[in-house]
Design a protein around this motif. Structure first.
Motif, short mmCIF file in Angstrom:
data_model
loop_
_atom_site.label_atom_id
_atom_site.label_comp_id
_atom_site.label_asym_id
_atom_site.label_seq_id
_atom_site.Cartn_x
_atom_site.Cartn_y
_atom_site.Cartn_z
N ASN A 1 0.97 -1.23 -0.11
CA ASN A 1 -0.17 0.14 -0.08
C ASN A 1 0.80 1.16 -0.20
O ASN A 1 0.27 2.30 0.25
N LEU A 2 2.18 1.12 -0.26
CA LEU A 2 3.01 2.12 -0.25
C LEU A 2 2.61 3.27 -1.57
O LEU A 2 2.59 4.25 -1.45
N ASP A 3 1.92 2.57 -2.69
CA ASP A 3 1.62 3.62 -3.66
C ASP A 3 0.48 4.51 -3.21
O ASP A 3 0.42 5.55 -3.80
N LEU A 4 -0.26 4.00 -2.31
CA LEU A 4 -1.40 4.88 -1.85
C LEU A 4 -1.12 5.64 -1.24
O LEU A 4 -1.34 6.97 -1.19
N ALA A 5 0.09 5.75 -0.15
CA ALA A 5 0.64 6.79 0.63
C ALA A 5 1.46 7.92 -0.16
O ALA A 5 1.42 9.02 0.20
N LEU A 6 1.99 7.46 -1.74
CA LEU A 6 2.68 8.30 -2.20
C LEU A 6 1.72 9.08 -3.27
O LEU A 6 1.98 9.70 -4.01
N GLY A 7 0.54 8.63 -3.30
CA GLY A 7 -0.37 9.27 -4.39
C GLY A 7 -0.37 8.43 -5.75
O GLY A 7 -0.64 9.05 -6.62
N LEU A 8 0.23 7.64 -5.90
CA LEU A 8 0.54 6.71 -6.92
C LEU A 8 -0.44 5.37 -7.09
O LEU A 8 0.01 4.46 -7.49
N SER A 9 -1.63 5.51 -6.61
CA SER A 9 -2.58 4.15 -6.45
C SER A 9 -2.64 3.47 -7.86
O SER A 9 -3.00 4.09 -8.98
N ASP A 10 -2.31 2.48 -7.86
CA ASP A 10 -2.60 1.27 -8.86
C ASP A 10 -1.74 1.93 -10.16
O ASP A 10 -2.33 1.61 -11.23
N SER A 11 -0.62 2.45 -10.13
CA SER A 11 -0.04 2.86 -10.98
C SER A 11 1.24 2.09 -11.52
O SER A 11 1.90 2.43 -12.74
N ALA A 12 1.51 1.17 -10.80
CA ALA A 12 2.49 0.09 -11.04
C ALA A 12 2.18 -0.98 -11.85
O ALA A 12 1.26 -1.75 -11.40
N ALA A 13 2.58 -1.30 -13.02
CA ALA A 13 2.38 -2.21 -14.03
C ALA A 13 3.14 -3.51 -13.74
O ALA A 13 2.80 -4.60 -13.68
N MET A 14 4.34 -3.29 -13.04
CA MET A 14 5.04 -4.41 -12.75
C MET A 14 5.88 -4.09 -11.33
O MET A 14 5.37 -2.96 -10.80
N ASP A 15 6.34 -5.19 -10.64
CA ASP A 15 7.07 -5.00 -9.42
C ASP A 15 8.30 -5.52 -9.26
O ASP A 15 9.00 -6.03 -10.21
N PHE A 16 8.76 -5.80 -8.08
CA PHE A 16 10.25 -6.13 -8.03
C PHE A 16 10.43 -7.43 -8.35
O PHE A 16 11.48 -8.02 -8.67
N SER A 17 9.27 -8.49 -8.25
CA SER A 17 9.48 -9.75 -8.75
C SER A 17 9.90 -9.73 -10.29
O SER A 17 10.42 -11.02 -10.68
#
Length: 238
Positions: A45-61
């Motif tokens: 939920n770090l994206d929510l705290a940064l105002g980037l909700s659901d912006s990430a299409a990829m992740d560290f995996s």
């Protein structure tokens, strides 16, 4: 060479994610290339705290598996271009998440960023192990309630392998009377008291620095200390 800081807590609800987001934003606003890495696998939920909700299409995996590069997986902040987010996976893949793999990722991060704040999940499980294995230093976030303080003490015991001076304590939601009562056992309390604008900002997806100068100033002071500056404690606003 960049520096990686793991932000951990013994229990949930201590303000760890808001701390990660606000300090990362402060470092980016100061001109440092900064990465906020969410290490809370399945519960990011770090994206929510940064105002980037659901912006990430990829992740560290995706980076660990070679499906994309670190640069391709990160999401730049729309308002603060020096800040990027690297999201956690939404599904567990335990066989992919090893300490050597995360340490290899950490080497790449140090080459590209001045600072990386890793938001670890609460507790002492896999996410804690992966986040601290990457880190040069650790910030333990707690509150003043007895359960959180006990869990923070247990967490610090797990960090004995870090060199002296590389494990730090932040106490959130401090009240004046409680701070006086705990003064003999807590040497370094967070600069500011509990502030109602912090959960409001997180719920709205608005960076705190855009709506509350006083609370943000406390995070800016911490960011300055991370860079090596000596900053006096703020006068509390109670």
């Amino acid at each position: 060479m960049g520096k990686i800081i793991a932000v951990v807590s013994g229990k949930g609800g201590t303000g760890k994610t808001s701390f990660t987001a606000c300090v990362a934003l402060s470092l980016a606003a100061m001109g440092y290339e900064t990465l906020a890495l969410d290490c809370d696998i399945t519960l990011r939920n770090l994206d929510l705290a940064l105002g980037l909700s659901d912006s990430a299409a990829m992740d560290f995996s995706d980076v660990l598996d070679g499906r994309c590069t670190l640069a391709e997986a990160t999401v730049p902040h729309r308002k603060y271009p020096k800040l990027s987010l690297l999201a956690a996976p939404l599904a567990p893949r335990d066989e992919r998440f090893s300490v050597p793999a995360m340490q290899a990722l950490a080497r790449d991060i140090r080459q590209r960023y001045d600072y990386c704040l890793v938001d670890a999940p609460a507790g002492l499980g896999q996410g804690f192990t992966l986040a601290t294995a990457m880190a040069d230093s650790v910030v333990v976030v707690t509150t003043t309630d007895p359960a959180a303080l006990r869990d923070a003490q247990r967490t610090v015991m797990e960090l004995r392998g870090f060199p002296p001076g590389q494990v730090h304590l932040v106490v959130n939601r401090v009240r004046k009377k409680m701070l006086k009562a705990l003064h003999s056992t807590i040497d370094d309390a967070m600069d500011t008291a509990e502030d109602g604008d912090i959960p409001l900002a997180l719920n709205r997806g608005i960076p705190l620095r855009d709506m509350n100068y006083y609370a943000q100033r406390a995070y800016e002071n911490i960011a300055n200390r991370i860079t090596g500056a000596r900053v006096p404690l703020m006068r509390a606003r109670w």
